[in-house]
Design a protein around this motif. Structure first.
Motif: not given
Length: 277
Positions: A233-234, A237, A265-266, A268-269, A272-273
């Motif tokens: 997922r990282c 992104i 937004k990406f 920030q995600e 967090q990941l």
């Protein structure tokens, strides 16, 4: 550490300390790779221009190491070959790792190092000092690669690489904390040596930890299977952010505002990941 063109790869092999009985040091002719029917023209060009020599440096098998072979319905680890690849430059080492893993149907660890000063020739127009500096950095750099393999479900006797793990270039004289921890974690005496399967799984956990550390900034060892979904997922992104930044350069003002919002937004995600890896 000896000051020669193999200093970087010798450094990492010494840090791992494979059993002395496993040392082979046999040169593998480049034509064995270049004549493979699996290579497309661009791969042949990359390999021919950037690989100087390939050596089968260590052979880890029951007769050289007191480790049992492993086999189940999906994969087998009867032995492990450790290759070292002398490069003309640092260019394309991750793609070259994939080429080698695909052509050789055995479990491998590959170590890359730059054995020439070709990279310095590129920079020598700038100044003599920069040539010396870059030459020192490049010739003390190395990269490592592994690839877990399983039996092919469509071709009997064939193997499929499940995933390629290849590090970036690391300077053997100037590790950061996460790189030093990664290399130290590969020490032979710290490995679970019940079978070559447990050994390769332990390497996979550590290479996964290295990839996580590139994002999180710290190296820890965990089960690869538990972390790969987040890593994937990282990467998705990162790819999306890169794509949006490309669009940003050509976008009108209103569209730039929208793209910047999506990028934030990406980002920030991703933060967090990365923190949870």
């Amino acid at each position: 550490m000896p000051d020669n063109k193999k200093a970087a790869i010798d450094y990492v092999w010494n840090a791992i300390s494979f059993p002395e009985a496993a040392l082979l040091g046999k040169r593998v002719p480049k034509k064995q790779f270049l004549e493979s029917g699996e290579l497309v023209a661009s791969d042949k060009k990359l390999f021919r221009e950037n690989v100087k020599n390939v050596y089968w440096e260590y052979t880890l098998k029951p007769s050289t190491c007191p480790v049992l072979p492993y086999r189940d319905n999906e994969r087998e680890y009867l032995e492990v070959a450790v290759l070292q690849v002398e490069m003309n430059s640092q260019k394309g080492h991750k793609r070259i790792a994939e080429i080698i893993h695909r052509i050789i149907p055995y479990p491998l660890m590959i170590g890359f190092y730059v054995g020439t000063t070709e990279h310095t020739e590129y920079t020598e127009k700038e100044s003599i000092n920069s040539v010396s500096s870059v030459s020192s950095v490049v010739n003390k750099s190395f990269a490592l690669s592994i690839a877990p393999k399983r039996f092919s479900q469509t071709e009997q006797g064939a193997y499929v690489a499940e995933r390629f793990y290849t590090t970036g270039w690391m300077h053997s004289g100037a590790f950061n904390d996460r790189e030093a921890a990664f290399v130290a974690s590969l020490a032979w005496d710290n490995m679970p040596l019940q079978t070559y399967g447990t050994l390769y799984n332990a390497w996979t956990d550590r290479f996964t930890g290295y990839e996580c550390s590139v994002l999180s900034g710290s190296f820890t060892i965990g089960k690869a299977g538990d972390r790969l979904e987040q890593l994937t997922r990282c990467r998705e992104i990162e790819s999306r952010i890169s794509e949006l930044r490309g669009q940003l350069k050509k976008a009108a003002f209103n569209r730039q505002v929208e793209l910047n919002t999506q990028i934030k937004k990406f980002e920030q995600e991703l933060r967090q990941l990365a923190a949870s890896l």
